[in-house]
Write an enzyme that holds these catalytic residues in place. Sequence first.
Site, PDB file in Angstrom:
ATOM      1  N   ASP A   8     -26.946 -38.292  31.454  1.00 48.19           N
ATOM      2  CA  ASP A   8     -26.136 -39.437  31.002  1.00 48.19           C
ATOM      3  C   ASP A   8     -25.995 -39.359  29.483  1.00 48.19           C
ATOM      4  O   ASP A   8     -26.986 -39.271  28.761  1.00 48.19           O
ATOM      5  CB  ASP A   8     -26.848 -40.736  31.420  1.00 48.19           C
ATOM      6  N   GLU A 104     -21.763 -39.547  33.271  1.00 51.59           N
ATOM      7  CA  GLU A 104     -22.997 -39.537  34.037  1.00 51.59           C
ATOM      8  C   GLU A 104     -22.836 -38.726  35.317  1.00 51.59           C
ATOM      9  O   GLU A 104     -21.825 -38.842  36.002  1.00 51.59           O
ATOM     10  CB  GLU A 104     -23.297 -41.002  34.360  1.00 51.59           C
TER      11      GLU A 104
HETATM   12  P1  TTP Z   1     -23.218 -46.191  29.956  1.00 55.23           P
HETATM   13  O1  TTP Z   1     -23.715 -44.787  30.218  1.00 55.23           O
HETATM   14  O2  TTP Z   1     -23.782 -47.300  30.794  1.00 55.23           O
HETATM   15  O3  TTP Z   1     -23.505 -46.601  28.447  1.00 55.23           O
HETATM   16  P2  TTP Z   1     -23.447 -45.726  27.127  1.00 55.23           P
HETATM   17  O4  TTP Z   1     -23.193 -44.279  27.417  1.00 55.23           O
HETATM   18  O5  TTP Z   1     -22.498 -46.348  26.170  1.00 55.23           O
HETATM   19  O6  TTP Z   1     -24.899 -45.930  26.519  1.00 55.23           O
HETATM   20  P3  TTP Z   1     -26.293 -45.326  27.037  1.00 55.23           P
HETATM   21  O7  TTP Z   1     -26.806 -44.501  25.906  1.00 55.23           O
HETATM   22  O8  TTP Z   1     -27.137 -46.511  27.337  1.00 55.23           O
HETATM   23  O9  TTP Z   1     -25.992 -44.484  28.254  1.00 55.23           O
HETATM   24  O10 TTP Z   1     -21.654 -46.258  30.107  1.00 55.23           O
HETATM   25  C1  TTP Z   1     -20.804 -45.192  29.691  1.00 55.23           C
HETATM   26  C2  TTP Z   1     -19.542 -45.736  29.054  1.00 55.23           C
HETATM   27  O11 TTP Z   1     -18.882 -46.623  29.946  1.00 55.23           O
HETATM   28  C3  TTP Z   1     -19.794 -46.554  27.805  1.00 55.23           C
HETATM   29  O12 TTP Z   1     -19.843 -45.744  26.639  1.00 55.23           O
HETATM   30  C4  TTP Z   1     -18.641 -47.510  27.778  1.00 55.23           C
HETATM   31  C5  TTP Z   1     -18.293 -47.719  29.223  1.00 55.23           C
HETATM   32  N1  TTP Z   1     -18.803 -49.033  29.679  1.00 55.23           N
HETATM   33  C6  TTP Z   1     -17.945 -50.142  29.636  1.00 55.23           C
HETATM   34  O13 TTP Z   1     -16.771 -50.014  29.270  1.00 55.23           O
HETATM   35  N2  TTP Z   1     -18.414 -51.374  30.032  1.00 55.23           N
HETATM   36  C7  TTP Z   1     -19.709 -51.562  30.464  1.00 55.23           C
HETATM   37  O14 TTP Z   1     -20.105 -52.694  30.804  1.00 55.23           O
HETATM   38  C8  TTP Z   1     -20.587 -50.405  30.513  1.00 55.23           C
HETATM   39  C9  TTP Z   1     -22.021 -50.566  30.972  1.00 55.23           C
HETATM   40  C10 TTP Z   1     -20.088 -49.173  30.102  1.00 55.23           C
HETATM   41 MG    MG Z   2     -24.299 -43.275  28.887  1.00 53.68          MG
END
Ligand code: TTP
Ligand code: MG
Length: 373
Positions: A8, A104
């Site tokens: 991820d 992911e």
């Molecule tokens: P995530 O992998 O949940 O978050 P992230 O990559 O930004 O941070 P982390 O380091 O915790 O993994 O989600 C991937 C992308 O999906 C994120 O960059 C933006 C988008 N997203 C949204 O648009 N709305 C949301 O509520 C979430 C959880 C993610």
């Molecule tokens: Mg992420």
Amino acid sequence: MRHIIHADLDAFYAAVEQLDNPELAGKPVLVGGRPENRGVVATASYEAREFGVHSAMPMRTAVHRCPQGIIVTPRFTRYREMSGKVMAIFRDLTHMVEPLSLDEAYLDITAVVEGGQQPLAIALDLKRRIAEETGLTLSVGVGTCKSVTKIGSDLDKPDGLVVVQPGDEAEFLAPLAVNKLYGIGPKTAERLHREGIETIGQLAQQPLEWFAKFFGQRAISLRDKAMGQDDEAVHTERAAKSLSSESTFVNDIGDEAELRSVVDRKAVDVAHQLERKNLKGRTVTVKLRLADFTTFTRQSTLPYHTNAEEPIKEAAWRLLSAELEPGRTFRLLGVGVSNFGEDLEAGDIEDRQLPLFAVDDAFDTFTAGPEDK
Ligand code: TTP
Ligand code: MG
């Protein structure tokens, strides 16, 4: 025994923005809609998270908590492009890749391990390749089953690496909070707390009869997960479960006639895709993104399967017209068809004479959610 990686990317959208604009590097970045448009945070850079900002928070709150945060409008096309590069690197390691969202995926690396490489070395090499070839940082969980690796990749973010050795799964999970388990949301966690169960270890100790009473249908699957023994395979190249067509507009559209013609074009496009693939579907979905980036879908199920243009157009328009409000404008509009199958008695011509809608309309809403999830 399987060997699996859950990978991820860290702060994905924000990391891409920092990569493309070096002035943002090391700074608190808030990706999402503007606060004056009631926008929400899609994601925040780790610098901004220190101020308590997180995904799905109203941008107004985020700006209050982190006034020095730099707001950046999402660029979904660019994120999709970067996602493609990342997934290609995953597929270079193993063809058994199951993407869960843009940033992911699960990777089955059993064959690579059996070929003589250590899981730790494989994971380090993957993180290095992603960093060198894309400039992004990847967090990785390594282990023998999906539930353990998914938790592992999240535990040491950003730039995380957690390797759980075969046989250590239950011990690894035991001290963690129950809500870390995939499938246990806040409500179930609250119910478990009332039973005095706080950790995955406490959960795993319960007898099977208790699981059956507490979780019903999900008992076996959750018990396996709690013990770190779930046997789920990495599903590659799933057959398409839906077909869709969507457009993002240069200027937001609010005009009814204009929206109607876009819906018609998208519906025709999907109908043609269905026909080319020799598929018929029953569920019509419209995907909508508002000016403030709030994104949601509405769906309706037809009483029969079809790939004809008219019923898809009608269903999509009916769903969209229910969402029209004075002053509301749309940034993106998509039409999709899913729930594939075949009705034995209904040919295309009979299709059009059947009543158009059944009553089991359903919808789900999410705010600026990750695309394609
Ligand atoms: P995530 O992998 O949940 O978050 P992230 O990559 O930004 O941070 P982390 O380091 O915790 O993994 O989600 C991937 C992308 O999906 C994120 O960059 C933006 C988008 N997203 C949204 O648009 N709305 C949301 O509520 C979430 C959880 C993610
Ligand atoms: Mg992420």
